[in-house]
Design a protein around this motif. Structure first.
Motif, PDB file in Angstrom:
ATOM      1  N   LYS A 160       0.840  -1.195   0.000  1.00 47.61           N
ATOM      2  CA  LYS A 160       0.000   0.000   0.000  1.00 47.61           C
ATOM      3  C   LYS A 160       0.880   1.252   0.000  1.00 47.61           C
ATOM      4  CE  LYS A 160      -4.312   1.085   2.131  1.00 47.61           C
ATOM      5  NZ  LYS A 160      -5.184   0.885   3.265  1.00 47.61           N
ATOM      6  N   ASP A 161       1.977   1.217   0.796  1.00 48.08           N
ATOM      7  CA  ASP A 161       2.909   2.344   0.835  1.00 48.08           C
ATOM      8  C   ASP A 161       3.574   2.540  -0.519  1.00 48.08           C
ATOM      9  OD1 ASP A 161       2.417   2.804   3.552  1.00 48.08           O
ATOM     10  OD2 ASP A 161       3.924   1.332   4.139  1.00 48.08           O
ATOM     11  N   TYR A 162       3.888   1.452  -1.183  1.00 47.31           N
ATOM     12  CA  TYR A 162       4.545   1.544  -2.477  1.00 47.31           C
ATOM     13  C   TYR A 162       3.621   2.142  -3.531  1.00 47.31           C
ATOM     14  CZ  TYR A 162       8.646  -1.125  -1.132  1.00 47.31           C
ATOM     15  OH  TYR A 162       9.800  -1.526  -0.553  1.00 47.31           O
ATOM     16  N   LEU A 163       2.344   1.898  -3.389  1.00 53.03           N
ATOM     17  CA  LEU A 163       1.399   2.350  -4.400  1.00 53.03           C
ATOM     18  C   LEU A 163       0.859   3.751  -4.142  1.00 53.03           C
ATOM     19  CD1 LEU A 163      -0.540  -0.977  -4.944  1.00 53.03           C
ATOM     20  CD2 LEU A 163       1.193   0.035  -6.411  1.00 53.03           C
ATOM     21  N   ALA A 164       1.191   4.334  -3.008  1.00 54.97           N
ATOM     22  CA  ALA A 164       0.710   5.679  -2.696  1.00 54.97           C
ATOM     23  C   ALA A 164       1.183   6.658  -3.771  1.00 54.97           C
ATOM     24  CB  ALA A 164       1.230   6.106  -1.329  1.00 54.97           C
ATOM     25  N   GLN A 218       8.434   7.309  -8.192  1.00 53.95           N
ATOM     26  CA  GLN A 218       8.021   6.600  -9.404  1.00 53.95           C
ATOM     27  C   GLN A 218       8.594   5.181  -9.443  1.00 53.95           C
ATOM     28  OE1 GLN A 218       9.659   8.124 -13.089  1.00 53.95           O
ATOM     29  NE2 GLN A 218       7.891   7.415 -14.255  1.00 53.95           N
ATOM     30  N   TYR A 219       9.865   5.017  -9.085  1.00 56.35           N
ATOM     31  CA  TYR A 219      10.466   3.688  -9.164  1.00 56.35           C
ATOM     32  C   TYR A 219       9.787   2.702  -8.221  1.00 56.35           C
ATOM     33  CZ  TYR A 219      13.266   4.233  -4.867  1.00 56.35           C
ATOM     34  OH  TYR A 219      13.678   4.385  -3.571  1.00 56.35           O
ATOM     35  N   LYS A 220       9.301   3.196  -7.069  1.00 56.07           N
ATOM     36  CA  LYS A 220       8.614   2.293  -6.135  1.00 56.07           C
ATOM     37  C   LYS A 220       7.241   1.899  -6.671  1.00 56.07           C
ATOM     38  CE  LYS A 220      11.032   3.311  -1.952  1.00 56.07           C
ATOM     39  NZ  LYS A 220      11.007   2.818  -0.616  1.00 56.07           N
ATOM     40  N   ARG A 221       6.558   2.826  -7.309  1.00 56.01           N
ATOM     41  CA  ARG A 221       5.249   2.504  -7.898  1.00 56.01           C
ATOM     42  C   ARG A 221       5.410   1.483  -9.018  1.00 56.01           C
ATOM     43  NH1 ARG A 221       4.749   8.195  -7.793  1.00 56.01           N
ATOM     44  NH2 ARG A 221       4.737   8.236 -10.060  1.00 56.01           N
ATOM     45  N   ILE A 222       6.434   1.663  -9.858  1.00 54.68           N
ATOM     46  CA  ILE A 222       6.669   0.719 -10.954  1.00 54.68           C
ATOM     47  C   ILE A 222       7.088  -0.641 -10.394  1.00 54.68           C
ATOM     48  CG2 ILE A 222       8.101   0.213 -12.971  1.00 54.68           C
ATOM     49  CD1 ILE A 222       8.195   3.302 -13.430  1.00 54.68           C
ATOM     50  N   ALA A 223       7.951  -0.640  -9.391  1.00 53.02           N
ATOM     51  CA  ALA A 223       8.383  -1.902  -8.774  1.00 53.02           C
ATOM     52  C   ALA A 223       7.190  -2.629  -8.167  1.00 53.02           C
ATOM     53  CB  ALA A 223       9.449  -1.637  -7.712  1.00 53.02           C
ATOM     54  N   LEU A 255      13.048  -4.453  -6.758  1.00 55.00           N
ATOM     55  CA  LEU A 255      12.520  -5.815  -6.928  1.00 55.00           C
ATOM     56  C   LEU A 255      13.457  -6.853  -6.324  1.00 55.00           C
ATOM     57  CD1 LEU A 255      11.046  -5.485 -10.514  1.00 55.00           C
ATOM     58  CD2 LEU A 255       9.761  -5.836  -8.393  1.00 55.00           C
ATOM     59  N   LYS A 256      14.766  -6.611  -6.402  1.00 53.69           N
ATOM     60  CA  LYS A 256      15.724  -7.511  -5.754  1.00 53.69           C
ATOM     61  C   LYS A 256      15.566  -7.447  -4.243  1.00 53.69           C
ATOM     62  CE  LYS A 256      19.155  -7.217  -9.409  1.00 53.69           C
ATOM     63  NZ  LYS A 256      20.453  -6.633  -9.788  1.00 53.69           N
ATOM     64  N   MET A 257      15.411  -6.240  -3.705  1.00 54.57           N
ATOM     65  CA  MET A 257      15.231  -6.072  -2.266  1.00 54.57           C
ATOM     66  C   MET A 257      13.956  -6.783  -1.785  1.00 54.57           C
ATOM     67  SD  MET A 257      14.710  -2.634  -0.041  1.00 54.57           S
ATOM     68  CE  MET A 257      12.949  -2.671  -0.351  1.00 54.57           C
ATOM     69  N   LEU A 258      12.921  -6.747  -2.616  1.00 51.47           N
ATOM     70  CA  LEU A 258      11.651  -7.421  -2.291  1.00 51.47           C
ATOM     71  C   LEU A 258      11.717  -8.933  -2.533  1.00 51.47           C
ATOM     72  CD1 LEU A 258       9.201  -4.820  -3.877  1.00 51.47           C
ATOM     73  CD2 LEU A 258       9.550  -5.262  -1.424  1.00 51.47           C
ATOM     74  N   LYS A 259      12.871  -9.392  -3.014  1.00 46.91           N
ATOM     75  CA  LYS A 259      13.105 -10.812  -3.305  1.00 46.91           C
ATOM     76  C   LYS A 259      12.145 -11.348  -4.376  1.00 46.91           C
ATOM     77  CE  LYS A 259      15.179 -11.854   1.170  1.00 46.91           C
ATOM     78  NZ  LYS A 259      16.403 -11.251   0.893  1.00 46.91           N
TER      79      LYS A 259
END
Length: 91
Positions: free
Chosen positions: A4-8, A13-18, A60-64
């Motif tokens: 939810k935080d990523y989509l805020a 921008q990179y977090k929304r795309i990820a 995406l790597k950090m999110l595994k």
């Protein structure tokens, strides 16, 4: 940090795309072990600059969700065994 935080809207921008690609991976649109997008392909598909695409890949790597094999490419992380069963039991 939750998805939810990523989509805020205020998220970078990179977090929304990820988050978008992480969701696609979770839904099976990219199969475990499948080759993932390269930085140039991600740049083209999303209309973003190289640094932003590199941030997306690192996120995406950090999110595994993905991993890189030097000299080979970037791939979708295999799903952990039993993760779906644990979700079904706890739901």
């Amino acid at each position: 940090m939750s998805m939810k935080d990523y989509l805020a809207d205020s998220a970078p921008q990179y977090k929304r795309i990820a988050a978008k690609y992480a969701d696609q991976i979770d839904r099976g649109e990219f199969a475990p072990g499948e080759r993932f997008l390269s930085v140039p392909k991600l740049m083209k598909e999303e209309g973003i600059a190289r640094p932003t695409a590199q941030h997306v890949m690192e996120e995406l790597k950090m999110l595994k969700k993905i991993y890189t094999v030097p000299g080979s490419g970037t791939y979708v992380m295999p799903r952990r065994r039993g993760s779906l069963e644990r979700l079904k039991v706890s739901a």
